[in-house]
Each structure stands twice: as C-alpha cells, then as structure tokens.
Write a protein that holds these residues in place. Structure first.
Motif, PDB file in Angstrom:
ATOM      1  N   TYR A  13     -22.235  -1.240 -18.672  1.00  0.00           N
ATOM      2  CA  TYR A  13     -23.101  -0.162 -19.149  1.00  0.00           C
ATOM      3  C   TYR A  13     -24.496  -0.281 -18.549  1.00  0.00           C
ATOM      4  O   TYR A  13     -25.127   0.722 -18.215  1.00  0.00           O
ATOM      5  N   LEU A  51     -16.673   4.362 -20.983  1.00  0.00           N
ATOM      6  CA  LEU A  51     -17.208   4.083 -19.650  1.00  0.00           C
ATOM      7  C   LEU A  51     -16.728   5.123 -18.638  1.00  0.00           C
ATOM      8  O   LEU A  51     -17.441   5.442 -17.686  1.00  0.00           O
ATOM      9  N   TRP A 101     -18.627  -5.546 -20.995  1.00  0.00           N
ATOM     10  CA  TRP A 101     -18.912  -4.123 -21.131  1.00  0.00           C
ATOM     11  C   TRP A 101     -20.411  -3.857 -21.188  1.00  0.00           C
ATOM     12  O   TRP A 101     -20.873  -2.802 -20.746  1.00  0.00           O
ATOM     13  N   LYS A 139     -15.509   1.567 -26.611  1.00  0.00           N
ATOM     14  CA  LYS A 139     -15.879   0.954 -25.336  1.00  0.00           C
ATOM     15  C   LYS A 139     -15.213   1.646 -24.148  1.00  0.00           C
ATOM     16  O   LYS A 139     -15.643   1.485 -23.014  1.00  0.00           O
ATOM     17  N   VAL A 173     -20.927  11.228 -22.599  1.00  0.00           N
ATOM     18  CA  VAL A 173     -20.734   9.855 -23.079  1.00  0.00           C
ATOM     19  C   VAL A 173     -20.994   9.767 -24.580  1.00  0.00           C
ATOM     20  O   VAL A 173     -20.209   9.162 -25.323  1.00  0.00           O
ATOM     21  N   CYS A 176     -26.407   2.675 -16.604  1.00  0.00           N
ATOM     22  CA  CYS A 176     -27.644   3.155 -17.231  1.00  0.00           C
ATOM     23  C   CYS A 176     -28.847   2.890 -16.332  1.00  0.00           C
ATOM     24  O   CYS A 176     -29.776   3.704 -16.270  1.00  0.00           O
TER      25      CYS A 176
END
Length: 136
Positions: free
Chosen positions: A107, A34, A103, A31, A22, A111
C-alpha cells in the motif's frame, strides 16, 4: 489550457477515481482491495495530451521550467512525508520489535506513487494559475 495543465487535471482525476474505487471496495474486499489501485494504469493515457498538431507548439521553455519545479517540489515533499511516516508511524503501530506486514509495504508504494503525482499536478496547476494572474 496548455497540454501540461490538461495532463495535471487528468492525473488528479485518475487519482481521485482510484481513491474512490479503493475506499468503496475496502469494506467488501479488505486487504484484497489492492487490485483497485489498478485504475492508476489510466495515467498511461496521459501522453495522448502531447500529440503534435501542425503549426502548434506543445511545450515551450516556461512549460519545461514549470514541470521541472513541480517535480522537484513533489519529490522533496514526498521524501519528507515518507520518512516521517516510516520513522514515526511504524514504531507506534507495530512497536519497536514488531514486523511490518507485506500488505502495508504494498500500500505504501502505491500511495507514495499517487502522492508524488498529485503533488506534481497540484504544483503545476498552481504555477500556471500564478503565471496567468501575473500576466494580466
């Protein structure tokens, strides 16, 4: 090394691979990075560490207790981090009346997943290390 330890190391390796992918794709895709989180799917191979072999005990009571403690710790720390991040960072970054972009939510889910699994894996390895030192 027990099957639980192997699984913990495997999960940490997959998380590290995902973060490297990533972070290396971020300058190029922005962006769109992902998709790099798809490497997390490799964790699906984790159950292969628990194949039953004749005459071998895979998991005993101590392993189950270690696993249970690890997940309790991981979820407890996750909720503390998650609540602090959403309560403190959202107003600081987007303002009191600001809207959080989609977004950022996407994320945060991925995460959060990686954080829970990393914390559980680290807690598992620490408990096994403490158990082996105490046994000597």
């Amino acid at each position: 090394m027990s099957a639980m330890q192997k699984l913990a190391w495997f999960n940490l390796a997959v998380i590290a691979l995902t973060l490297v992918a990533v972070l290396s794709l971020l300058p190029f895709l922005g962006k769109g990075v992902l998709g790099g989180f798809g490497f997390i799917g490799l964790m699906g191979f984790g159950p292969l560490f628990f194949r039953q072999r004749p005459g071998q005990v895979l998991i005993d009571e101590r392993d189950t207790l270690i696993q249970r403690r690890s997940w309790i710790l991981a979820y407890a720390l996750f909720w503390v981090v998650f609540v602090l991040a959403t309560v403190l960072l959202s107003p600081l970054v987007y303002g009191e009346e600001g809207a959080v972009p989609v977004w950022v939510v996407q994320y945060s889910v991925v995460c959060g997943f990686m954080l829970v699994y990393a914390l559980a894996s680290i807690a598992t390895l620490v408990q096994y290390a403490g158990r082996s030192k105490g046994a000597e």
